[in-house]
Design a protein around this motif. Structure first.
Motif, PDB file in Angstrom:
ATOM      1  N   ASP A 226      -9.423  -3.295 -13.928  1.00  0.00           N
ATOM      2  CA  ASP A 226      -9.987  -4.240 -12.938  1.00  0.00           C
ATOM      3  C   ASP A 226     -10.310  -5.527 -13.320  1.00  0.00           C
ATOM      4  OD1 ASP A 226     -11.457  -4.265 -10.374  1.00  0.00           O
ATOM      5  OD2 ASP A 226     -13.423  -3.954 -11.162  1.00  0.00           O
TER       6      ASP A 226
ATOM      7  N   GLU B  72      -1.423  -7.014  -6.463  1.00  0.00           N
ATOM      8  CA  GLU B  72      -0.958  -5.889  -6.302  1.00  0.00           C
ATOM      9  C   GLU B  72      -0.567  -4.897  -7.749  1.00  0.00           C
ATOM     10  OE1 GLU B  72      -0.651  -4.026  -3.744  1.00  0.00           O
ATOM     11  OE2 GLU B  72      -1.421  -5.866  -2.673  1.00  0.00           O
TER      12      GLU B  72
ATOM     13  N   ASN C 275       2.887   1.590  -3.406  1.00  0.00           N
ATOM     14  CA  ASN C 275       1.783   2.163  -4.400  1.00  0.00           C
ATOM     15  C   ASN C 275       1.473   3.582  -4.266  1.00  0.00           C
ATOM     16  OD1 ASN C 275       1.789  -0.690  -5.162  1.00  0.00           O
ATOM     17  ND2 ASN C 275      -0.298  -1.041  -4.470  1.00  0.00           N
TER      18      ASN C 275
ATOM     19  N   LYS D 160      -3.991  -2.965  -8.374  1.00  0.00           N
ATOM     20  CA  LYS D 160      -3.932  -1.966  -7.304  1.00  0.00           C
ATOM     21  C   LYS D 160      -3.014  -0.609  -7.754  1.00  0.00           C
ATOM     22  CE  LYS D 160      -5.320  -4.836  -3.271  1.00  0.00           C
ATOM     23  NZ  LYS D 160      -4.598  -5.403  -2.006  1.00  0.00           N
TER      24      LYS D 160
ATOM     25  N   LYS E 112       0.783  -1.265   0.064  1.00  0.00           N
ATOM     26  CA  LYS E 112      -0.018   0.014  -0.081  1.00  0.00           C
ATOM     27  C   LYS E 112       0.924   1.221   0.096  1.00  0.00           C
ATOM     28  CE  LYS E 112      -4.026   0.404   2.312  1.00  0.00           C
ATOM     29  NZ  LYS E 112      -4.761   0.755   3.533  1.00  0.00           N
TER      30      LYS E 112
END
Length: 321
Positions: free
Chosen positions: A226, A232, A111, A235, A108
């Motif tokens: 999507d 990952e 990214n 994302k 997270k």
């Protein structure tokens, strides 16, 4: 680098590092800690001014301000105040170091930082990382990640995005068609095409590509990402697309989901509020109000408590009703 002026925190007028150091020492001296003066000083001074306070504190008392804050404060308030004291140029490098340190990777953080920073900022992060940790950020990230996800991170780390300039309409058409062919029209997905186009084209060019893509496909590029990618890589690609469209909107959404439902992702809240407080927090507040029909101030008020909440609200800087 662009001089950002959409932050909630600016240089404090009439700033006096020595006076501030004295205020902080008084608040932490003796039994018990008076948190309010600490909040009042550290949330209203710019990062550069906080560094001057730390120097004055050491000069006056022979003590390290960050060490004192760590010993006097606890929990989320301690994390917030220590984060405010980290020199701005070190903040991202430090966050990335912790994201790849030890067992497991905090994707997270990777990214968020690599999708949202400008090429100039990424070059600075690489340089600071090398200076601070005597190691290459790219080496640390590649030893901790794999596959197409790793490749996209490496592309972003090169900071080789084209600068914004005149738009070449035929290249816009070509890129949109190639993305469509690489995903929707192909059995399987040509991830490499997505990585190259989304990782290297200029922001203004990509915005045009997304519009053209919508015309060709009949739906947004996000829907294709999507459907065609997962994990990952998905994302990270979505974070890049969102940041191309609007960095403040991307951070507003990240803050919304960090505070939505049971429990709060405090690390994300602190990281975004602290790193954007002198850059574009006013724009993030505006996007939050627009996209989620409530103010960021209200969301923080509702989702956090105590001195930690007070600190975040001071940095947030006001309502947007």
């Amino acid at each position: 680098m662009a001089k950002y002026t959409r932050g909630t925190v600016k240089d404090f007028p009439g700033f006096n590092a020595r006076e501030d150091a004295e205020t902080l020492r008084k608040a932490m001296k003796g039994l018990g800690t008076d948190e309010q003066p600490i909040l009042n000083v550290l949330t209203t001074r710019s990062n550069a001014q906080r560094q001057e306070i730390a120097v004055a504190f050491k000069t006056l008392y022979g003590r390290d301000l960050v060490d004192d804050l760590k010993s006097e404060l606890t929990g989320k308030l301690e994390t917030l105040m220590v984060s405010l004291m980290r020199p701005a140029r070190l903040y991202d490098a430090h966050a990335l170091k912790h994201a790849v340190k030890g067992a497991g990777t905090n994707e997270k953080v990777l990214n968020e930082i690599l999708a949202s920073r400008t090429p100039e900022e990424i070059k600075m992060i690489n340089q600071v990382y090398q200076e601070e940790y005597e190691a290459s950020l790219e080496d640390h990230i590649t030893s901790d990640t794999s596959g197409f996800y790793q490749r996209m991170l490496v592309v972003l780390l090169q900071a080789g995005r084209d600068p914004d300039g005149p738009i070449n309409e035929s290249l816009v058409e070509q890129d949109a068609q190639e993305l469509f062919r690489a995903g929707e029209l192909k059995w399987g997905t040509d991830e490499e095409k997505f990585i190259t186009i989304l990782g290297t084209r200029s922001i203004s060019h990509l915005r045009k590509v997304f519009d053209k893509y919508m015309t060709i496909a009949g739906f947004q590029i996000e829907e294709t990402i999507d459907r065609e990618t997962d994990g990952e890589l998905e994302k990270l690609l979505l974070a890049v697309v969102k940041c191309v469209r609007s960095v403040p909107a991307y951070f507003a959404e990240s803050l919304f989901y960090a505070m939505k439902g049971a429990g709060t992702d405090d690390d994300t809240v602190i990281r975004i509020i602290v790193t954007r407080s002198e850059i574009d927090l006013l724009d993030i507040r505006k996007a939050f109000r627009r996209d989620f029909a409530k103010s960021l101030y209200h969301a923080i008020q509702k989702d956090t408590s105590g001195d930690y909440r007070n600190g975040l609200l001071l940095l947030c800087g006001g309502e947007d009703d």
